[in-house]
Enzyme design. Structure first.
Site, PDB file in Angstrom:
ATOM      1  N   ASP A  88      89.574  83.223  69.336  1.00  0.00           N
ATOM      2  CA  ASP A  88      90.100  82.600  70.351  1.00  0.00           C
ATOM      3  C   ASP A  88      89.337  81.297  70.483  1.00  0.00           C
ATOM      4  OD1 ASP A  88      91.018  81.379  72.542  1.00  0.00           O
ATOM      5  OD2 ASP A  88      91.606  83.307  73.644  1.00  0.00           O
TER       6      ASP A  88
ATOM      7  N   TYR B 146     102.954  69.352  75.287  1.00  0.00           N
ATOM      8  CA  TYR B 146     102.665  69.515  73.866  1.00  0.00           C
ATOM      9  C   TYR B 146     102.492  68.060  73.317  1.00  0.00           C
ATOM     10  CZ  TYR B 146     102.938  70.081  68.797  1.00  0.00           C
ATOM     11  OH  TYR B 146     102.839  70.265  67.639  1.00  0.00           O
TER      12      TYR B 146
ATOM     13  N   LYS C 217      98.893  66.340  71.706  1.00  0.00           N
ATOM     14  CA  LYS C 217      98.724  65.897  70.315  1.00  0.00           C
ATOM     15  C   LYS C 217      98.191  64.483  70.569  1.00  0.00           C
ATOM     16  CE  LYS C 217      99.823  69.374  68.184  1.00  0.00           C
ATOM     17  NZ  LYS C 217      98.737  70.045  67.327  1.00  0.00           N
TER      18      LYS C 217
END
Length: 288
Positions: free
Chosen positions: A54, A146, A150
């Site tokens: 993880d 998201y 990025k």
């Protein structure tokens, strides 16, 4: 002597395809994933082992590096691939969901990088491959968490490119457009939609309809296509930083680089069925 790569997020999609591709090409692979009980379709062999990781857990990052080193002698490359997306209007997304998006996509990538860097730096060589997105260049409606993760990822790795190159380590960003993988299913499952706020619910419904149309068009690249691009980047021997994957990625990149901002905003708005939100085209002599 075979080279060794550590891959994060290898249980599905691009990570799994990359693990299989590098093994076929004769590399040693440490394929990692947060949930070892989840179906992953990988088979351990003399050259591929599977380990838990993880990326939010600094201790597990160090342990993964130790596992790969103990089995294969050293790590030559890292594919930092672990990540996910979620959809929804910002107001509808909880603080915990926001924190976790960045904990995995951004801070997780930093955690794994920090774990492999001492070995790379000591040997004066190493390769860092990062699964980014063509969307790291432009905002997309109701994908802001998201996309912003990025943006952050690309800013970090472009900046660190210099100091790592100075000690013999290469950094390469892989930027696929739409990929036919499990990404959209996960994002749909995690969506906060419009959060019951009427104005956003209507907007989100229209966006989803057009997003589904785009996905159903069959123009997405496959995870195997992206894995092929990743392997090519890993072996091309250049200092190139960015690699686009897919025609949509190339078109988006060209638009962002060559078109006025208003045209790009309008292009995205129309693509998602939001034509009325497209800004007026700028005057011919207007700066942009």
């Amino acid at each position: 002597m075979a080279k060794t790569i550590l891959i994060t997020g290898a249980s599905s999609g691009i990570g799994r395809a990359a693990a299989k591709r590098f093994e076929r090409e004769g590399w040693n692979v440490l394929a990692t994933m947060p949930d070892m009980q989840a179906p992953h379709g990988l088979v351990e062999s003399d050259h591929l082992i599977i380990a838990p990781l993880d990326v939010r857990d600094v201790g597990q990052c160090s342990q993964a590096v130790a596992t790969a080193t103990a089995r294969f002698g050293q790590i030559d490359a890292l594919l930092s691939n672990a990540g996910y997306g979620q959809y929804g209007a910002f107001e509808a997304i909880s603080s915990d969901q926001i924190q976790n998006q960045f904990a995995v996509n951004v801070f997780g990538a930093m955690n794994v990088l920090r774990a492999v860097l001492p070995g790379f730096r000591t040997r004066g060589q190493g390769l860092v491959l990062v699964t980014s997105s063509a969307g790291a260049k432009v905002g997309l409606p109701t994908s802001e968490l998201y996309i912003s993760s990025k943006f952050a990822l690309e800013g970090f790795f472009e900046s660190i490119w210099y100091e790592l190159r100075a000690v013999g380590i290469s950094v390469k960003l892989i930027e696929p457009g739409g990929v036919d993988s499990g990404f959209h299913k996960v994002a749909d499952r995690l969506t906060a939609a419009g959060g019951g706020i009427e104005a956003y619910e209507n907007l989100y419904g229209r966006i989803v309809a057009n997003r589904d149309r785009i996905i159903a068009s069959g123009e997405l690249v496959s995870s195997d296509d992206v894995a092929t691009a990743i392997f090519a980047a890993a072996t091309d021997g250049t200092s190139r930083l960015r690699y686009l994957v897919g025609e949509d990625a190339e078109h988006l990149d060209a638009a962002v680089r060559n078109k006025p901002e208003a045209e790009v905003l309008g292009m995205i708005a129309r693509q998602y069925g939001l034509s009325e939100l497209a800004p007026d085209a700028p005057a011919t002599n207007a700066p942009h």
